[in-house]
Every structure is written in structure tokens, then in C-alpha cells.
Design a protein around this motif. Sequence first.
Motif, mmCIF file in Angstrom:
data_model
loop_
_atom_site.group_PDB
_atom_site.id
_atom_site.type_symbol
_atom_site.label_atom_id
_atom_site.label_comp_id
_atom_site.label_asym_id
_atom_site.label_seq_id
_atom_site.Cartn_x
_atom_site.Cartn_y
_atom_site.Cartn_z
ATOM 1 N N ASN A 135 -84.117 -47.390 -137.475
ATOM 2 C CA ASN A 135 -85.474 -47.247 -137.999
ATOM 3 C C ASN A 135 -85.982 -48.570 -138.554
ATOM 4 O O ASN A 135 -87.107 -49.003 -138.263
ATOM 5 N N LYS A 182 -80.891 -39.085 -135.597
ATOM 6 C CA LYS A 182 -82.187 -39.684 -135.918
ATOM 7 C C LYS A 182 -81.976 -41.169 -136.187
ATOM 8 O O LYS A 182 -80.842 -41.629 -136.386
ATOM 9 N N ASP A 183 -83.071 -41.919 -136.201
ATOM 10 C CA ASP A 183 -82.946 -43.374 -136.312
ATOM 11 C C ASP A 183 -82.384 -43.827 -137.659
ATOM 12 O O ASP A 183 -81.807 -44.908 -137.759
ATOM 13 N N ASN A 224 -83.285 -34.517 -130.011
ATOM 14 C CA ASN A 224 -83.501 -35.536 -131.041
ATOM 15 C C ASN A 224 -83.220 -36.937 -130.509
ATOM 16 O O ASN A 224 -83.901 -37.902 -130.876
ATOM 17 N N ARG A 227 -86.232 -37.903 -128.325
ATOM 18 C CA ARG A 227 -87.397 -38.211 -129.155
ATOM 19 C C ARG A 227 -87.219 -39.536 -129.900
ATOM 20 O O ARG A 227 -88.179 -40.277 -130.104
ATOM 21 N N MET A 228 -85.999 -39.824 -130.298
ATOM 22 C CA MET A 228 -85.726 -41.081 -130.987
ATOM 23 C C MET A 228 -85.981 -42.266 -130.052
ATOM 24 O O MET A 228 -86.591 -43.268 -130.450
#
Length: 328
Positions: A135, A182-183, A224, A227-228
Motif C-alpha cells: 500500500n 490486502k496491500d 482479494n 482486486r489488490m
Amino acid sequence: MSDTAATLRDAPADVLEKYELYKRVADGGNGTIDFGLSREKVRAYKHIARDPSFYSHVRRDLVAVKLPFGFPVARTAAWAEVQCLEVIRAAVETPGFSMFKDSFAEIVDADRKHDDVGECYWFVMRAVESGVTLNTLNLAFIDTSHIYKAMPIGLISHIFLKLGAALEFLQEELGLRHGDVKDFNVMIRENAANPEFPDPVLVDFGTAFKADVDTGPSKYDRRNFCRMIYVLTERHTDNEKVCGCPGKHPEGWKEFVQAMKDDRKKTSEKSMREILKTFKGRTLGYKNSMQAHEIIHVRHVLQTEVDVAMDEEGIEDSEIKLSIFQEK
């Protein structure tokens, strides 16, 4: 109260006997994480000459100590996380799967006194000393002064291939589900041999569990993941809208982006093996086609973020010298 004081107050006596904890770097839903060094290493380093590479070696030996909060649910979750990490460690130590050793959080020690009740009061992992998450890295490319504010397609492809292969291994070979892809749960570890292609490391297995490959949770991991990756690609689309003209993307790029968007969940219905098989050829081509200016840009952005993270986490040379070795 300082981070160090809080750490010493919260840490069980047996972990303090083995590890020198000096910096709290994270507070999560079930516990805290502190950077530290084994007391054995501290003693050894005190007798080593301080040459220019000394503190780099110390950073590579840093550990991350996870201390679950003082209630049963947190300690049970920590125990389950340890079980998953130990399954992964055993697998990646075999010759056939050693290529995944740097793709996951690596457990090095754990509280075993409470195994009979399924609880764990602490465990220790190899630290990802860069302190940079996926992220953070993506935002760094967006915030950069570079004319094209997006992570290069070659680097996106590298992350897709490397992390996708790790998830395939996790699901297909070990029957494990991460549960929270997730990131923020992907750390970036520097790759000295190829700095433009750092290693993505999947961390935080606090919600991991065993499940069949075609169950809902497995598809949730894959969704996920897609999408990431899509979030990394969409900045290119945003740039086109701002500039008012389409970018010069490689062949097959738009189809790849659309698949990662996974609007109707068609992509995540497939296994990770199928997803990788579909896009491996083109993404490998994108990765291998990185231009010289892109490589320079990636190295600059990553090094800048590592420097910032090291300063924020207190693991630059001067802080290690003072906090671990009590030297001014």
C-alpha cells in the motif's frame, strides 16, 4: 509511557530472557509487534568491529515479536497463527518449495508452554526491515513528482507473478487460506540482486485456516488478490482520464486489467493455478520489458520509502546504536 517501557511492561518474562525488545512498530486487532534482537546476537555483535556494513547486518538479524493482548481469544488466534506459519516453514525448507521461502512471514520461535490449551503468549518472526507495505509503495508512486504517477507495469506484473505463485502454493499445496489478503498485509523486502523487483512478503496470518480449494474462503482470497492487483493497475486508467488520451499499453494489458477487476467474479471462480496460467506469459513479458528509465524510477522510489520507514520505525544506524547497544 515510551514504546520501550510499554514493551517491557507487556512482554512475558520468558521472551525477555531470550530477546532484547526495543521498538513497538505495530498495534493490531489481537496484539502488538515489537522489533528486537536475540540476546545471543546482541552479545555477539558487541565484539564485532563497527565497519560500514555493521548496522546493515544488525538490521538483517532483527526479529518481529508478536505479543497477543491479554485475553484468551487473542492468545488462541496467536496459537492458530503459529500453527499455520510452522506448516509453511516446514514446507519451504524442502528442496521442491524453497523458492517460496521469502514469500511469507517466517517464524523463528514461539511460546510452547501453553500448547495443551491451544494458546500462545508470544511468537517471533524474521523482521521485514524495510517497513514498506505494498500500500505504501503504491501511494509513493502516485505521490511522486515523476511525470507518470503510477507503478510501472513491469513491477505490477512482478508482484502479480510472485504473490500469485505464493498464493497458489498456499492453496494448492498446503490447503491453507490466508483470510485477509490486502496491500497492508504485503510487505516489501528489498532484493539486492534486482532492486527494481523487490520481494512481496505475505504477512499477518492471524485469520489463516485450512479449507478446500474451491470453498468460499478460498475464492475470497483469490478475489482479494485480484482486486489488490487491480488497484495497482487502475492508476494507469486514471492518468489517461486526466491526460485526455489513452496510454501506450502493451498488448493484452486491458484484458488483464479487466480480469483483475473481477466484476462478475469470473476470475476468482478459477483456481490460482488457472489464473496464473492464463496471464503468466503476458505478465512475464511485461516484466522483462521494463525500460531503463522505469528501473531507475522504481529503485529511487523504493529507496526513498525505505529511508522514510527506517526513520519512522527507529531502525536507522543511530537508533540501533543507542537502543540496542546503549552507545551514544
